[in-house]
Design an enzyme around this catalytic site. Structure first.
Site, PDB file in Angstrom:
ATOM      1  N   HIS A  45       0.815  -1.214   0.000  1.00  0.00           N
ATOM      2  CA  HIS A  45       0.000   0.000   0.000  1.00  0.00           C
ATOM      3  C   HIS A  45       0.850   1.266   0.000  1.00  0.00           C
ATOM      4  O   HIS A  45       1.667   1.454   0.908  1.00  0.00           O
ATOM      5  CB  HIS A  45      -0.889  -0.029   1.250  1.00  0.00           C
ATOM      6  CG  HIS A  45      -1.831   1.108   1.373  1.00  0.00           C
ATOM      7  ND1 HIS A  45      -1.790   2.007   2.418  1.00  0.00           N
ATOM      8  CD2 HIS A  45      -2.849   1.507   0.579  1.00  0.00           C
ATOM      9  CE1 HIS A  45      -2.757   2.886   2.277  1.00  0.00           C
ATOM     10  NE2 HIS A  45      -3.416   2.618   1.174  1.00  0.00           N
ATOM     11  N   HIS A  87      -0.828  10.889  -2.286  1.00  0.00           N
ATOM     12  CA  HIS A  87      -2.139  10.483  -1.754  1.00  0.00           C
ATOM     13  C   HIS A  87      -3.086  11.657  -1.497  1.00  0.00           C
ATOM     14  O   HIS A  87      -4.224  11.677  -1.945  1.00  0.00           O
ATOM     15  CB  HIS A  87      -1.952   9.694  -0.457  1.00  0.00           C
ATOM     16  CG  HIS A  87      -3.248   9.282   0.167  1.00  0.00           C
ATOM     17  ND1 HIS A  87      -3.946  10.069   1.068  1.00  0.00           N
ATOM     18  CD2 HIS A  87      -4.002   8.160   0.007  1.00  0.00           C
ATOM     19  CE1 HIS A  87      -5.046   9.457   1.423  1.00  0.00           C
ATOM     20  NE2 HIS A  87      -5.107   8.301   0.803  1.00  0.00           N
TER      21      HIS A  87
END
Ligand code: G3P
Ligand code: CA
Length: 279
Positions: A45, A87
């Site tokens: 991730h 992100h």
């Protein structure tokens, strides 16, 4: 005398037969267990974000080091149209700069330090471009590409598809690339642009996981990737019955791994790829 000798031979033959059955049985069982473990894709991730600053080359290198199958990364667009890997919709949390990603040019974004916030050892890490990540790891890793807040970046679907096409990754076998988003409309658009690329839908909303919602996803998606808290065996079976896969997120505790394996998921998205059992 002859009778006792015969009994001895019969006993030895019988024992050998039992032993043979046992020897034959054990490897078969072991290989079945191993096969079950092998099936799960290890998805790092934001790279291996538990060990290095998320969405940097250092985090992606860690993912490779930890034998991950996929790198998960978040893609947004700079003011001048470059695909950048980050992100948040601002650079504030993960760099030494401030402001919205879409308000900064690629040159401005490139100068930012994306490592120091995590640790001095990572000072000088930069925000990678999507192309840079694809070029660096193509062939070694598969890519789970998340379009982050794509409604802020009109045309991002075309641009990501161009980046994949340029490298023939849009037709890659064995799902080397999956494109996913929380924005279902964006994923429908992507599927229209190129139906060769597997699509994933992300959600943490139980309303998106009803039988009716899953049927709708089936029209354009290949994966339904929910928050790990929504996953049980029944959901996995429903998704598999519709011929889709499921890769839950985000595992940050070791004890969360086994229940997901038991539920039969296809992949686990985790900051700690080393928590997933080895192949
Ligand atoms: O890949 C799924 C996961 O990344 C979704 O959440 O916020 O980490 O992008 P987030
Ligand atoms: Ca993500």
């Amino acid at each position: 005398m002859v009778q006792s000798h015969f009994k001895k031979v019969a006993f030895i033959l019988f024992s050998l037969a039992i032993l043979g059955m046992l020897i034959g049985y054990v490897p078969e069982k072991a290989s079945a267990d191993a096969e079950e473990e092998n099936d799960v894709e290890k998805v790092a991730h934001r790279g291996a974000a538990g060990y290095a600053p998320e969405n940097t080359m250092a985090a992606f290198d860690k993912a490779v080091e930890m034998d991950s199958d996929y790198i998960e990364l978040d893609v947004q667009m700079s003011k001048d149209g470059e695909l950048v890997v980050i992100h948040d919709i601002t650079v504030d949390r993960t760099t030494d700069g401030s402001g919205r990603v879409g308000d900064l040019t690629y040159d401005e974004l490139r100068k930012l330090d994306a490592g120091s916030w995590y640790g001095e050892a990572f000072k000088g890490e930069h925000l990678p471009t999507l192309g840079e990540v694809l070029d660096a790891y193509e062939g070694d890793m598969k890519f789970l590409i998340e379009l982050k807040s794509p409604s802020l970046y009109p045309g991002i679907e075309e641009k990501v598809n161009d980046a994949l096409e340029k490298r023939d990754l849009d037709e890659a076998e064995e799902e080397s690339v999956i494109v996913q988003s929380f924005d279902f409309h964006s994923m429908q658009m992507f599927h229209k642009i190129n139906d060769e690329v597997p699509i994933g839908v992300l959600t943490s909303n139980p309303k998106d996981l009803t039988a009716q919602s899953l049927e709708i996803f089936k029209e354009y998606a290949d994966y339904v990737n929910p928050s790990k808290d929504e996953v049980d065996r029944d959901l996995v079976n429903q998704i598999h019955e519709l011929d889709m896969g499921i890769m839950p997120w985000t595992v940050r505790a070791k004890e969360d791994v086994q229940p997901l394996l038991d539920a039969g998921v296809d992949g686990i998205i985790t900051d700690y790829p080393d928590y997933i059992p080895e192949d």
